[in-house]
Design an enzyme around this catalytic site. Sequence first.
Site, PDB file in Angstrom:
ATOM      1  N   SER A  17       9.392  63.678  33.049  1.00 48.19           N
ATOM      2  CA  SER A  17       8.785  64.843  33.698  1.00 48.19           C
ATOM      3  C   SER A  17       9.699  65.313  34.816  1.00 48.19           C
ATOM      4  O   SER A  17       9.980  64.562  35.761  1.00 48.19           O
ATOM      5  CB  SER A  17       7.433  64.472  34.287  1.00 48.19           C
ATOM      6  OG  SER A  17       7.054  65.451  35.228  1.00 48.19           O
ATOM      7  N   HIS A  42       9.613  67.000  29.730  1.00 47.61           N
ATOM      8  CA  HIS A  42       8.215  67.333  30.042  1.00 47.61           C
ATOM      9  C   HIS A  42       8.212  68.274  31.250  1.00 47.61           C
ATOM     10  O   HIS A  42       8.804  67.975  32.294  1.00 47.61           O
ATOM     11  CB  HIS A  42       7.444  66.049  30.326  1.00 47.61           C
ATOM     12  CG  HIS A  42       5.980  66.254  30.566  1.00 47.61           C
ATOM     13  ND1 HIS A  42       5.082  66.431  29.536  1.00 47.61           N
ATOM     14  CD2 HIS A  42       5.253  66.316  31.713  1.00 47.61           C
ATOM     15  CE1 HIS A  42       3.856  66.576  30.044  1.00 47.61           C
ATOM     16  NE2 HIS A  42       3.942  66.522  31.359  1.00 47.61           N
ATOM     17  N   ASP A  44       5.975  70.407  33.843  1.00 45.97           N
ATOM     18  CA  ASP A  44       4.636  70.491  34.434  1.00 45.97           C
ATOM     19  C   ASP A  44       4.425  71.812  35.161  1.00 45.97           C
ATOM     20  O   ASP A  44       5.097  72.096  36.155  1.00 45.97           O
ATOM     21  CB  ASP A  44       4.443  69.334  35.426  1.00 45.97           C
ATOM     22  CG  ASP A  44       4.226  68.010  34.715  1.00 45.97           C
ATOM     23  OD1 ASP A  44       3.365  67.943  33.827  1.00 45.97           O
ATOM     24  OD2 ASP A  44       4.931  67.031  35.058  1.00 45.97           O
ATOM     25  N   MET A  46       1.883  73.997  37.326  1.00 51.34           N
ATOM     26  CA  MET A  46       0.675  73.903  38.168  1.00 51.34           C
ATOM     27  C   MET A  46       0.498  75.210  38.928  1.00 51.34           C
ATOM     28  O   MET A  46       1.468  75.793  39.411  1.00 51.34           O
ATOM     29  CB  MET A  46       0.829  72.754  39.158  1.00 51.34           C
ATOM     30  CG  MET A  46       1.107  71.414  38.498  1.00 51.34           C
ATOM     31  SD  MET A  46       1.148  70.103  39.717  1.00 51.34           S
ATOM     32  CE  MET A  46       1.670  68.708  38.705  1.00 51.34           C
ATOM     33  N   HIS A  75       3.431  71.433  29.796  1.00 46.75           N
ATOM     34  CA  HIS A  75       2.086  70.955  30.125  1.00 46.75           C
ATOM     35  C   HIS A  75       1.479  71.945  31.109  1.00 46.75           C
ATOM     36  O   HIS A  75       1.858  71.974  32.285  1.00 46.75           O
ATOM     37  CB  HIS A  75       2.206  69.535  30.723  1.00 46.75           C
ATOM     38  CG  HIS A  75       0.930  68.971  31.253  1.00 46.75           C
ATOM     39  ND1 HIS A  75       0.889  67.830  32.013  1.00 46.75           N
ATOM     40  CD2 HIS A  75      -0.358  69.378  31.135  1.00 46.75           C
ATOM     41  CE1 HIS A  75      -0.365  67.558  32.352  1.00 46.75           C
ATOM     42  NE2 HIS A  75      -1.137  68.499  31.836  1.00 46.75           N
ATOM     43  N   MET A  77      -1.118  73.175  33.510  1.00 47.81           N
ATOM     44  CA  MET A  77      -2.265  72.847  34.365  1.00 47.81           C
ATOM     45  C   MET A  77      -2.605  74.139  35.089  1.00 47.81           C
ATOM     46  O   MET A  77      -2.357  74.298  36.290  1.00 47.81           O
ATOM     47  CB  MET A  77      -1.874  71.723  35.331  1.00 47.81           C
ATOM     48  CG  MET A  77      -1.737  70.369  34.638  1.00 47.81           C
ATOM     49  SD  MET A  77      -0.781  69.175  35.583  1.00 47.81           S
ATOM     50  CE  MET A  77       0.875  69.600  35.055  1.00 47.81           C
ATOM     51  N   MET A 146      -4.278  62.101  30.092  1.00 52.18           N
ATOM     52  CA  MET A 146      -3.844  61.898  31.474  1.00 52.18           C
ATOM     53  C   MET A 146      -4.288  60.509  31.930  1.00 52.18           C
ATOM     54  O   MET A 146      -5.461  60.145  31.784  1.00 52.18           O
ATOM     55  CB  MET A 146      -4.477  62.937  32.403  1.00 52.18           C
ATOM     56  CG  MET A 146      -4.062  64.369  32.172  1.00 52.18           C
ATOM     57  SD  MET A 146      -2.293  64.681  32.275  1.00 52.18           S
ATOM     58  CE  MET A 146      -1.915  64.165  33.955  1.00 52.18           C
ATOM     59  N   ASP A 188       0.378  60.493  30.099  1.00 55.82           N
ATOM     60  CA  ASP A 188       1.042  61.128  31.242  1.00 55.82           C
ATOM     61  C   ASP A 188       0.403  60.666  32.550  1.00 55.82           C
ATOM     62  O   ASP A 188      -0.778  60.915  32.783  1.00 55.82           O
ATOM     63  CB  ASP A 188       0.902  62.655  31.087  1.00 55.82           C
ATOM     64  CG  ASP A 188       1.629  63.441  32.171  1.00 55.82           C
ATOM     65  OD1 ASP A 188       2.330  62.833  32.985  1.00 55.82           O
ATOM     66  OD2 ASP A 188       1.486  64.680  32.163  1.00 55.82           O
TER      67      ASP A 188
HETATM   68  C1  DX5 Z   1       0.813  65.057  36.846  1.00 54.17           C
HETATM   69  C2  DX5 Z   1       1.867  65.488  35.852  1.00 54.17           C
HETATM   70  C3  DX5 Z   1       2.758  64.390  35.395  1.00 54.17           C
HETATM   71  C4  DX5 Z   1       3.590  63.770  36.476  1.00 54.17           C
HETATM   72  C5  DX5 Z   1       3.864  62.368  36.098  1.00 54.17           C
HETATM   73  O1  DX5 Z   1      -0.121  66.079  37.005  1.00 54.17           O
HETATM   74  O2  DX5 Z   1       1.253  66.055  34.711  1.00 54.17           O
HETATM   75  O3  DX5 Z   1       3.577  64.829  34.319  1.00 54.17           O
HETATM   76  O4  DX5 Z   1       4.791  64.410  36.705  1.00 54.17           O
HETATM   77  O5  DX5 Z   1       4.537  61.774  37.154  1.00 54.17           O
HETATM   78  P1  DX5 Z   1       4.583  60.198  37.325  1.00 54.17           P
HETATM   79  O6  DX5 Z   1       5.255  59.661  36.124  1.00 54.17           O
HETATM   80  O7  DX5 Z   1       5.354  60.028  38.585  1.00 54.17           O
HETATM   81  O8  DX5 Z   1       3.159  59.739  37.436  1.00 54.17           O
HETATM   82 ZN    ZN Z   2       2.451  66.420  32.847  1.00 52.74          ZN
END
Ligand code: DX5
Ligand code: ZN
Length: 238
Positions: A17, A42, A44, A46, A75, A77, A146, A188
């Site tokens: 990620s 990956h 993310d 947000m 991903h 969010m 998750m 994840d």
């Molecule tokens: C959290 C993200 C993850 C995050 C994982 O909301 O979706 O992808 O980056 O990070 P680690 O591996 O540090 O938990």
């Molecule tokens: Zn993620």
Amino acid sequence: MPAFTTSGPDSTRIAPSILSADFSRLGEEVRNVVAAGADWIHFDVMDNHYVPNLTIGPMVCEAIRPHVNVPIDVHLMVEPVDALIPLFAKAGADIITFHPEASRHVDRTLGLIRDQGCQAGLVFNPATPLDWMDYVMDKLDLVLLMSVNPGFGGQSFLPSALDKLRHARTKIERYRADTGREILLEVDGGVKVDNIAAIRAAGADTFVAGSAIFGKPDYAAVIKEMRAQIAGAGTARA
Ligand code: DX5
Ligand code: ZN
């Protein structure tokens, strides 16, 4: 639709990620992690609405796309979801996943992702029941569980995810037995070298790791150790 390479049901993937990468040199970071053995990137997204944090959008996806030739696993969010799907598809995403609570019409959103030429998946928060997948199995290319509450990297793995992984694996195996079609099972949050074997044993085949990889000086050493742990684990696959 661009297929991700699954060389059979027992293949596994590591998806670093970039949330924990150095954003001031993201191109170099993704090149380095792929050179170190990453299978996917990956990504993310947000929105400070669905989750209490704000990260990156389609322009950043487009910017890193030429730097790597592995699938980009987006991903989302975000809430609402649909308007971003064509933008990420155009920006070079290969896989797009979203949280079912964030979409009014989950079946339609999955269809939109595939219509845009991407592979589609649902993401389940720790407290989200797996029932959301039951009537859309034919539209799922992967399921993402998750193992932390979404919004931040660097959190601790929630052990309840192991049982949920076993449950999801059972559903996926039942569907495979009926249809012959494979659905990947991704995890994840809080995935580390020292828990990845247990996570594999519970049924995951695709592993997101942010701080465990980008937080370390030698990406290749971590990925190699993760693969060794995965190879040594039993699996929940019957
Ligand atoms: C959290 C993200 C993850 C995050 C994982 O909301 O979706 O992808 O980056 O990070 P680690 O591996 O540090 O938990
Ligand atoms: Zn993620």
